[in-house]
Design a protein around this motif. Structure first.
Motif, short mmCIF file in Angstrom:
data_model
loop_
_atom_site.label_atom_id
_atom_site.label_comp_id
_atom_site.label_asym_id
_atom_site.label_seq_id
_atom_site.Cartn_x
_atom_site.Cartn_y
_atom_site.Cartn_z
N ASN A 54 -6.07 -8.14 0.34
CA ASN A 54 -5.01 -9.04 0.80
C ASN A 54 -5.47 -10.01 1.89
OD1 ASN A 54 -5.38 -7.10 2.78
ND2 ASN A 54 -3.40 -6.10 2.43
N GLN A 92 0.62 -9.16 2.50
CA GLN A 92 1.01 -7.76 2.33
C GLN A 92 2.13 -7.64 1.29
OE1 GLN A 92 -0.17 -5.00 3.61
NE2 GLN A 92 -1.63 -5.81 5.10
N ASP A 93 1.87 -6.82 0.26
CA ASP A 93 2.90 -6.50 -0.73
C ASP A 93 3.64 -5.25 -0.24
OD1 ASP A 93 2.33 -8.55 -2.62
OD2 ASP A 93 0.55 -7.43 -3.23
N MET A 94 4.93 -5.40 0.02
CA MET A 94 5.71 -4.31 0.60
C MET A 94 6.37 -3.48 -0.50
SD MET A 94 7.26 -6.66 3.69
CE MET A 94 7.91 -5.33 4.67
N ASN A 95 6.76 -2.26 -0.15
CA ASN A 95 7.31 -1.32 -1.13
C ASN A 95 8.60 -1.81 -1.78
OD1 ASN A 95 5.22 0.46 -0.68
ND2 ASN A 95 6.31 1.57 0.94
N ASN A 96 9.39 -2.59 -1.06
CA ASN A 96 10.67 -3.06 -1.59
C ASN A 96 10.53 -4.34 -2.42
OD1 ASN A 96 10.05 -4.82 0.42
ND2 ASN A 96 11.86 -4.43 1.68
N GLY A 97 9.30 -4.73 -2.75
CA GLY A 97 9.08 -5.93 -3.56
C GLY A 97 8.94 -7.20 -2.76
N TRP A 98 9.13 -7.10 -1.45
CA TRP A 98 8.92 -8.26 -0.61
C TRP A 98 7.43 -8.50 -0.41
CZ3 TRP A 98 12.84 -7.97 4.10
CH2 TRP A 98 14.13 -7.83 3.58
N GLN A 99 7.12 -9.73 -0.02
CA GLN A 99 5.74 -10.08 0.31
C GLN A 99 5.72 -10.74 1.69
OE1 GLN A 99 3.50 -13.11 -2.08
NE2 GLN A 99 2.17 -11.39 -2.60
#
Length: 240
Positions: free
Chosen positions: A139, A189-196
């Protein structure tokens, strides 16, 4: 014109026509050194139209009519370089030379110091540009660039009315920094809730430059080097 006193009142009408017609050429050749690298060379030509200056030709503040109009300037541009890709990376290195004819430069009129543009002598700029871009890890993204540029007059530059030498042969061109650097580092950063979540730090630097071609202490000033730093943070959610 200033109407407060009759002696300062000006009633001028200046009129002229001008036109230019020519052909500009560009030629580019490239050679694939391998699947990831390419060498190239480019020749191109540039043109910039002429124009007029708002200077009085009669009255107390009259200037020579030679200041009213300035002509076009042209360039022949030469560049050779190599560019390519690697392991998630891109690079480009190029050498350039610009041959300038009748260069347009900002100056001041002879008698009253009105702001004016005029044609100078021939000039040239030359240098090198380097760029590098790479994605690494899962990333991270970096980008960096550097340019070294020198530019000088190739002959004495006389005032538009031919009365005095504005700048001698070899005078550094205005607005030109020998060293410029830009750099950027970015984290995605790709976050667990689908956010970036994207965070980016960037920087720019340029060395000192001259504000004018003139060597006169009245008009010439060295502008200090400076840097600009930016930090940006963004969140991307689906289409937002």
């Amino acid at each position: 014109g200033v109407g407060l006193y009759d002696s300062f009142s000006i009633n001028d009408t200046a009129y002229f026509e001008d036109s230019d017609s020519d052909t500009l050429f560009k030629l580019n050749a490239s050679w694939d050194l391998n699947e990831e690298s390419m060498a190239y060379a480019t020749f191109s030509q540039g043109f910039r139209r002429g124009g007029t200056n708002a200077v009085p030709l009669t009255g107390v503040f009259a200037e020579d009519p030679a200041w009213l109009h300035y002509g076009p300037d042209t360039t022949n541009n030469y560049e050779i370089g190599i560019k390519g890709t690697g392991n998630n990376s891109f690079y480009n290195v190029s050498l350039f030379y610009v041959d300038w004819k009748d260069i347009q430069l900002n100056t001041a009129t002879t008698y009253w110091g009105f702001y004016a543009a005029q044609n100078g002598s021939d000039a040239h700029t030359q240098g090198i540009e380097i760029e590098y871009d790479k994605f690494f890890g899962n990333n991270w993204h970096v980008n960096a660039g550097y340019a070294y540029t020198k530019g000088k007059l190739d002959a004495d530059m006389w005032s538009a009315d031919g009365i005095y030498v504005v700048a001698p042969t070899g005078q550094k061109l205005p607005g030109l920094s020998e060293h410029t650097i830009n750099a950027m580092i970015e984290n995605i950063q790709d976050m667990n809730n689908g956010w970036q979540w994207v965070n980016r730090l960037s920087a720019y630097y340029q060395s000192d430059s001259e504000n004018a071609i003139s060597t006169s202490a009245r008009f010439a000033e060295t502008l200090d080097s400076f840097s600009i730093w930016d930090f940006n943070s963004s969140v991307m959610i689906g289409e937002w």
